[in-house]
Design an enzyme around this catalytic site. Structure first.
Site, short mmCIF file in Angstrom:
data_model
loop_
_atom_site.label_atom_id
_atom_site.label_comp_id
_atom_site.label_asym_id
_atom_site.label_seq_id
_atom_site.Cartn_x
_atom_site.Cartn_y
_atom_site.Cartn_z
N ASP A 1 0.80 -0.94 -0.09
CA ASP A 1 0.02 -0.13 -0.02
C ASP A 1 0.67 1.26 -0.09
OD1 ASP A 1 -2.28 -1.74 0.03
OD2 ASP A 1 -1.98 -1.74 2.20
N LYS B 1 1.72 1.74 -5.44
CA LYS B 1 2.48 1.25 -6.19
C LYS B 1 1.61 1.49 -7.57
CE LYS B 1 2.37 -2.96 -4.15
NZ LYS B 1 1.99 -2.04 -2.88
N GLY C 1 -4.52 -4.42 -3.91
CA GLY C 1 -5.59 -3.63 -4.20
C GLY C 1 -4.84 -2.18 -4.49
N HIS C 2 -4.69 -1.70 -5.79
CA HIS C 2 -3.79 -0.72 -6.18
C HIS C 2 -4.62 0.35 -6.80
CE1 HIS C 2 -0.10 -3.46 -7.18
NE2 HIS C 2 -0.49 -3.47 -5.84
N GLN D 1 2.10 -6.32 -2.95
CA GLN D 1 2.50 -6.40 -1.66
C GLN D 1 3.76 -5.69 -1.53
OE1 GLN D 1 1.33 -9.63 -3.21
NE2 GLN D 1 -0.52 -8.56 -2.53
N ARG E 1 -10.00 -2.77 5.89
CA ARG E 1 -9.65 -2.70 7.49
C ARG E 1 -9.01 -1.23 7.42
NH1 ARG E 1 -6.50 -8.25 7.73
NH2 ARG E 1 -6.06 -7.90 5.72
N LYS F 1 3.20 10.18 -0.58
CA LYS F 1 2.44 10.68 0.48
C LYS F 1 3.10 11.73 1.35
CE LYS F 1 -1.42 7.81 1.07
NZ LYS F 1 -2.23 7.13 1.50
N LEU F 2 4.03 12.60 0.59
CA LEU F 2 4.93 13.29 1.54
C LEU F 2 3.80 14.68 1.91
CD1 LEU F 2 7.76 14.33 2.40
CD2 LEU F 2 7.79 15.65 0.47
#
Ligand code: GDP
Ligand code: IMO
Ligand code: MG
Length: 427
Positions: A13, A16, A40-41, A223, A302, A330-331
């Protein structure tokens, strides 16, 4: 003949999907080489959001040929649903190629995944419940059913019968579950066969020829490094090899053809499911990261466990994968913090460790040693170049780069396609 591998540097997560999508107009093939619909991309294009589970992210780029290679485990019902879902949104999957040697997830794999987790109780792995572990287990035990078996109904029947002969005993006698009827499974899978036939190919050969012709192949990992069956936090891992080495086996491409390894690295750390996580924050700071970063599972919904950046595992990713470039994501989520802690090493029983410890027991006991860096208050989601970032954000990036051991070549400042700062070409 560039063959570029894109891997997750942490526990999955990392972004990617977004990174793969960004390279869509520079590559000819995008290949999933391991995992299955545990992945899940997420890709955000304008006001549209896509969550891909089995299909390579390249399916969203019209010029790209998406490939599901031999190392993937395929739930055919899920794959067809995903194909239909995209078609309904105007995206064609006609170019898709599926390896004849990929293994199939069968109904008993899903039943066993769920029931074994239940039996593990507190020791559960926290799997996605998609049948991934049992399908890879059967592959290694040489009793798996492969995509090519869909082309031969006689063989398919035999394989299903042989598998269920054993698995039904286990399901009923050990786990007190219902018997799975082989005739029904055969009928269901023959139905899938009809629809999947046109996509089935010798994908290793296709990719080899493509590379000979100078085409660009991007291998999209699922992954991440620490979920790798060999190099991850075993047994709290997935059942395949997401690392760069796994890309060669999983796609049938020789190691000598790989030209670049891009690792996707979140500016902090998350993990879904059980297992050690040294920098995990169990207080309101963890909640803040989860809410600000929207850290909820793409596949299972989740809550993701959240914590500060861990330079020890970033260095480990560099070592295991031979990372040539990092894509830091995500900076933007870290904007607004006064100070940002970064884990630089671990303390285990009074001893400092600069590398991931040799044993799981030690890893479970690892306490992060933090250094703190000054944060920034500005919203950076509109930044267009590295120079647009506030000085403290630039310094944070340079610090992570130094600690991680490979250059940061791109930075994500938001989920959108355009919210990326490119520091140097990735292909
Ligand atoms: P993957 O499994 O590695 O493809 O990652 P996921 O899609 O499961 O989770 C990553 C999430 O972060 C997705 O919701 C992305 O849209 C989002 N994302 C990716 N890059 C960035 C970024 O740079 N900033 C922000 N705010 N979100 C991002
Ligand atoms: P992407 O590709 C995060 C985790 C599960 C569980 C463990 C084993 O989106 O990064 P499995 O169902 O594979 O047997 O579960 O691995 N896991 C992931 N965590 N991202 C993923 O994929 C994951 N795929 C599996 O939560 O802890
Ligand atoms: Mg994901």
């Amino acid at each position: 003949m560039p063959a570029v591998v894109l891997v997750g540097a942490q526990w999955g997560d990392e972004g990617k999907g977004k990174a793969t999508d960004l390279l869509g107009d520079q590559v000819d093939y995008v290949v999933r080489y391991q995992g299955g619909n545990n992945a899940g991309h997420t890709v955000v294009i304008g006001d549209q959001k896509y969550a891909l589970h089995l299909l390579p992210t390249g399916v969203l780029s019209p010029e790209v040929i998406p490939v599901i290679a031999n190392g993937v485990v395929i739930d055919p019902g899920v794959l067809l649903e995903e194909i239909d879902g995209l078609k309904a949104r105007g995206i064609s999957c006609e170019r898709l190629l599926i390896s004849a040697s990929a293994h199939l997830i069968m109904p008993h794999h899903k039943a066993l995944d769920k029931v074994t987790e239940r039996y593990l109780g507190k020791a559960k792995i926290g799997t996605t419940g998609r049948g991934i572990g049992p399908a890879y287990g059967d592959k290694i035990a040489r009793m798996g059913v492969r995509v090519q078996d869909l082309l031969d109904p006689g063989i398919l029947r035999k394989k299903i019968e042989v598998a269920l002969n054993e698995k039904n005993q286990v399901l009923t006698k050990v786990y007190n579950r219902r018997v799975i009827d082989p005739d029904k499974v055969l009928e269901e899978y023959l139905g899938y066969a009809e629809r999947l036939k046109p996509y089935i190919a010798d994908t290793s050969l296709v990719l080899s020829r493509a590379l000979d012709q100078g085409r660009v192949v991007l291998l999209e990992g699922g992954q991440g490094n620490l979920l790798d069956i060999d190099h991850g936090t075993y047994p709290f891992v997935t059942s395949s090899s997401p690392t760069a080495g796994g890309a060669c086996a999983g796609a049938g491409i020789p190691p000598t053809r790989l030209t670049r390894v891009i690792a996707i690295l979140k500016a902090y750390t998350t993990r879904v499911g059980s297992g050690p996580f040294p920098t995990e924050l169990l207080d309101e700071r963890g909640d803040w990261l989860r809410t600000t970063g929207h850290e909820y599972g793409t596949t299972t919904g989740r809550d993701r466990r959240c914590g500060w950046f861990d330079a020890v595992i970033a260095r480990y990713a560099t070592r295991i994968n031979g990372v040539t470039d990092f894509f830091l994501t995500k900076l933007d989520v870290l904007s607004g913090l006064e100070r940002i802690p970064v884990c630089v090493a671990y303390e285990i029983d009074g001893v400092r460790h600069d590398e991931v410890p040799m044993t799981q027991t030690d890893f479970h006991h690892a306490k992060p040693i933090y250094e703190e860096f000054p944060g920034w208050q500005e919203d950076i989601s509109e930044a267009k170049s590295f120079d647009d970032l506030p000085p403290n954000a630039r310094a944070y990036v340079r610090t992570l780069e130094e600690m991680s051991g490979a250059p940061i070549s791109a930075i994500g400042v938001g989920p959108g396609r355009t919210q990326t700062l490119q520091l140097r070409p990735l292909v």
